[in-house]
Scaffold this motif. Structure first.
Motif, PDB file in Angstrom:
ATOM      1  N   LYS A 161       0.663  -1.642   6.357  1.00 12.21           N
ATOM      2  CA  LYS A 161      -0.899  -1.271   7.951  1.00 12.21           C
ATOM      3  C   LYS A 161      -1.847  -1.293   7.055  1.00 12.21           C
ATOM      4  O   LYS A 161      -3.007  -1.214   7.189  1.00 12.21           O
ATOM      5  CB  LYS A 161       0.304  -1.106   8.102  1.00 12.21           C
ATOM      6  N   MET A 162      -2.070   0.464   6.617  1.00 10.94           N
ATOM      7  CA  MET A 162      -3.601   1.269   6.027  1.00 10.94           C
ATOM      8  C   MET A 162      -4.233   0.033   5.384  1.00 10.94           C
ATOM      9  O   MET A 162      -5.200   0.114   5.363  1.00 10.94           O
ATOM     10  CB  MET A 162      -2.667   2.195   5.164  1.00 10.94           C
ATOM     11  N   ASN A 163      -3.342  -0.669   4.795  1.00 13.87           N
ATOM     12  CA  ASN A 163      -4.383  -1.789   3.059  1.00 13.87           C
ATOM     13  C   ASN A 163      -4.859  -3.073   3.875  1.00 13.87           C
ATOM     14  O   ASN A 163      -5.265  -3.645   3.048  1.00 13.87           O
ATOM     15  CB  ASN A 163      -3.681  -1.333   2.022  1.00 13.87           C
ATOM     16  N   ASN A 164      -4.068  -2.945   5.233  1.00 15.27           N
ATOM     17  CA  ASN A 164      -4.769  -4.370   5.663  1.00 15.27           C
ATOM     18  C   ASN A 164      -6.254  -4.794   5.724  1.00 15.27           C
ATOM     19  O   ASN A 164      -6.534  -3.927   6.092  1.00 15.27           O
ATOM     20  CB  ASN A 164      -3.687  -5.204   7.070  1.00 15.27           C
ATOM     21  N   PHE A 173      -0.328  -6.641  -5.712  1.00 16.53           N
ATOM     22  CA  PHE A 173      -0.370  -5.688  -4.204  1.00 16.53           C
ATOM     23  C   PHE A 173       0.610  -4.788  -3.760  1.00 16.53           C
ATOM     24  O   PHE A 173       0.682  -4.054  -3.725  1.00 16.53           O
ATOM     25  CB  PHE A 173      -1.249  -5.780  -3.624  1.00 16.53           C
ATOM     26  N   LEU A 174       1.319  -5.582  -2.660  1.00 16.71           N
ATOM     27  CA  LEU A 174       2.501  -5.638  -2.270  1.00 16.71           C
ATOM     28  C   LEU A 174       3.492  -5.078  -3.434  1.00 16.71           C
ATOM     29  O   LEU A 174       4.821  -4.266  -2.852  1.00 16.71           O
ATOM     30  CB  LEU A 174       3.430  -6.635  -1.993  1.00 16.71           C
ATOM     31  N   ASP A 175       3.522  -5.866  -4.382  1.00 14.72           N
ATOM     32  CA  ASP A 175       4.820  -4.993  -5.297  1.00 14.72           C
ATOM     33  C   ASP A 175       3.875  -3.685  -5.605  1.00 14.72           C
ATOM     34  O   ASP A 175       4.451  -2.693  -6.332  1.00 14.72           O
ATOM     35  CB  ASP A 175       4.591  -5.941  -7.128  1.00 14.72           C
ATOM     36  N   SER A 176       3.185  -2.462  -5.422  1.00 17.51           N
ATOM     37  CA  SER A 176       2.743  -1.544  -6.588  1.00 17.51           C
ATOM     38  C   SER A 176       3.092  -0.953  -5.358  1.00 17.51           C
ATOM     39  O   SER A 176       3.239  -0.005  -4.745  1.00 17.51           O
ATOM     40  CB  SER A 176       0.886  -1.549  -6.195  1.00 17.51           C
ATOM     41  N   LEU A 177       3.032  -1.377  -4.058  1.00 13.97           N
ATOM     42  CA  LEU A 177       3.015  -0.883  -2.249  1.00 13.97           C
ATOM     43  C   LEU A 177       4.362  -0.479  -2.272  1.00 13.97           C
ATOM     44  O   LEU A 177       4.672   0.774  -2.625  1.00 13.97           O
ATOM     45  CB  LEU A 177       2.585  -1.190  -1.129  1.00 13.97           C
TER      46      LEU A 177
END
Length: 131
Positions: A128-131, A63-67
Protein backbone atom coordinates in the motif's frame (compact mmCIF):
# COMPACT_ATOMS: atom_id res chain seq x y z
CA UNK A 1 11.64 -17.42 -2.71
CA UNK A 2 9.84 -17.86 -6.04
CA UNK A 3 10.47 -21.60 -5.92
CA UNK A 4 8.33 -21.88 -2.81
CA UNK A 5 5.46 -19.69 -3.97
CA UNK A 6 2.12 -21.13 -4.91
CA UNK A 7 -0.11 -20.07 -7.76
CA UNK A 8 -2.55 -17.18 -7.18
CA UNK A 9 -5.56 -19.51 -6.99
CA UNK A 10 -4.23 -20.90 -3.69
CA UNK A 11 -4.69 -17.46 -2.12
CA UNK A 12 -8.47 -17.76 -2.54
CA UNK A 13 -8.40 -21.31 -1.18
CA UNK A 14 -6.35 -20.10 1.80
CA UNK A 15 -8.84 -17.30 2.52
CA UNK A 16 -11.77 -19.72 2.35
CA UNK A 17 -10.03 -22.20 4.66
CA UNK A 18 -8.95 -19.50 7.13
CA UNK A 19 -12.25 -17.64 7.31
CA UNK A 20 -14.28 -20.85 7.38
CA UNK A 21 -12.16 -22.32 10.15
CA UNK A 22 -12.29 -19.09 12.16
CA UNK A 23 -16.09 -18.99 11.89
CA UNK A 24 -16.28 -22.66 12.84
CA UNK A 25 -14.04 -21.98 15.88
CA UNK A 26 -16.39 -19.22 17.05
CA UNK A 27 -19.50 -21.37 16.54
CA UNK A 28 -17.82 -24.30 18.30
CA UNK A 29 -17.08 -22.07 21.29
CA UNK A 30 -20.79 -21.38 21.81
CA UNK A 31 -22.13 -24.85 21.01
CA UNK A 32 -19.51 -27.25 22.31
CA UNK A 33 -16.16 -26.57 23.89
CA UNK A 34 -14.38 -29.88 23.33
CA UNK A 35 -10.62 -29.85 23.54
CA UNK A 36 -10.16 -32.75 21.11
CA UNK A 37 -11.03 -30.75 18.00
CA UNK A 38 -9.19 -27.57 19.03
CA UNK A 39 -5.68 -28.65 17.84
CA UNK A 40 -7.13 -29.78 14.51
CA UNK A 41 -8.84 -26.41 13.99
CA UNK A 42 -5.63 -24.60 14.94
CA UNK A 43 -3.70 -26.63 12.37
CA UNK A 44 -6.27 -26.00 9.64
CA UNK A 45 -6.29 -22.26 10.39
CA UNK A 46 -2.49 -22.13 10.21
CA UNK A 47 -2.57 -24.06 6.93
CA UNK A 48 -5.05 -21.58 5.44
CA UNK A 49 -2.95 -18.59 6.52
CA UNK A 50 0.19 -20.27 5.16
CA UNK A 51 -1.51 -20.75 1.78
CA UNK A 52 -2.39 -17.04 1.70
CA UNK A 53 1.13 -16.10 2.75
CA UNK A 54 2.88 -18.28 0.15
CA UNK A 55 0.59 -17.51 -2.78
CA UNK A 56 1.64 -15.15 -5.52
CA UNK A 57 -0.28 -12.00 -6.31
CA UNK A 58 -1.88 -11.72 -9.74
CA UNK A 59 1.00 -9.61 -11.00
CA UNK A 60 4.10 -10.83 -9.18
CA UNK A 61 7.41 -9.11 -9.97
CA UNK A 62 10.82 -8.64 -8.32
CA UNK A 63 9.58 -5.64 -6.34
CA UNK A 64 6.74 -7.60 -4.75
CA UNK A 65 9.16 -10.44 -4.10
CA UNK A 66 11.40 -7.98 -2.27
CA UNK A 67 8.47 -6.64 -0.23
CA UNK A 68 7.43 -10.19 0.62
CA UNK A 69 10.96 -11.01 1.84
CA UNK A 70 11.00 -7.84 3.93
CA UNK A 71 7.66 -8.72 5.48
CA UNK A 72 8.91 -12.20 6.46
CA UNK A 73 12.01 -10.71 8.11
CA UNK A 74 10.02 -8.05 9.96
CA UNK A 75 7.43 -10.59 11.12
CA UNK A 76 10.13 -12.94 12.36
CA UNK A 77 11.86 -10.22 14.39
CA UNK A 78 8.62 -8.77 15.81
CA UNK A 79 7.31 -12.16 16.87
CA UNK A 80 10.57 -13.05 18.61
CA UNK A 81 10.51 -9.74 20.49
CA UNK A 82 6.82 -10.18 21.32
CA UNK A 83 7.26 -13.75 22.56
CA UNK A 84 10.14 -12.67 24.82
CA UNK A 85 8.50 -9.55 26.27
CA UNK A 86 4.82 -10.50 26.57
CA UNK A 87 5.22 -13.18 29.30
CA UNK A 88 7.17 -10.66 31.40
CA UNK A 89 4.43 -8.06 30.91
CA UNK A 90 1.73 -10.58 31.85
CA UNK A 91 3.68 -11.60 34.96
CA UNK A 92 4.28 -7.98 36.01
CA UNK A 93 0.64 -6.98 35.54
CA UNK A 94 -0.42 -10.06 37.50
CA UNK A 95 1.82 -9.06 40.40
CA UNK A 96 0.58 -5.45 40.32
CA UNK A 97 -3.05 -6.65 40.40
CA UNK A 98 -2.21 -9.01 43.32
CA UNK A 99 -2.93 -12.18 41.41
CA UNK A 100 -0.94 -15.37 41.65
CA UNK A 101 0.58 -15.09 38.22
CA UNK A 102 3.08 -17.57 36.81
CA UNK A 103 5.55 -16.92 34.04
CA UNK A 104 4.02 -18.73 31.07
CA UNK A 105 5.49 -19.16 27.60
CA UNK A 106 3.40 -19.13 24.46
CA UNK A 107 2.32 -22.25 22.64
CA UNK A 108 3.26 -23.01 19.07
CA UNK A 109 -0.15 -21.94 17.76
CA UNK A 110 0.04 -18.45 19.25
CA UNK A 111 3.53 -17.85 17.88
CA UNK A 112 2.86 -19.22 14.39
CA UNK A 113 -0.55 -17.52 14.14
CA UNK A 114 0.91 -14.19 15.21
CA UNK A 115 3.84 -14.57 12.80
CA UNK A 116 1.61 -15.30 9.81
CA UNK A 117 -0.80 -12.47 10.66
CA UNK A 118 2.05 -9.99 11.16
CA UNK A 119 3.68 -11.09 7.89
CA UNK A 120 0.46 -10.64 5.94
CA UNK A 121 -0.32 -7.26 7.51
CA UNK A 122 3.22 -5.94 6.98
CA UNK A 123 3.21 -7.16 3.37
CA UNK A 124 -0.15 -5.49 2.67
CA UNK A 125 1.05 -2.28 4.32
CA UNK A 126 4.33 -2.26 2.35
CA UNK A 127 2.39 -2.80 -0.90
CA UNK A 128 0.00 0.00 0.00
CA UNK A 129 2.81 2.42 0.88
CA UNK A 130 4.67 1.70 -2.36
CA UNK A 131 1.76 2.00 -4.80
Amino acid sequence: MNKFQLDNKFKKIGYIISIGTFIFMIIRKFIENSDEIKPVLHGVLLLGLLLVSLSKDKFEDEFLDSLRSQSYRIAFILVIIYSLIQPIINYTVGIILNQDEEMKAFGYFQILFFMLIVQLMVFWQLKKMNN
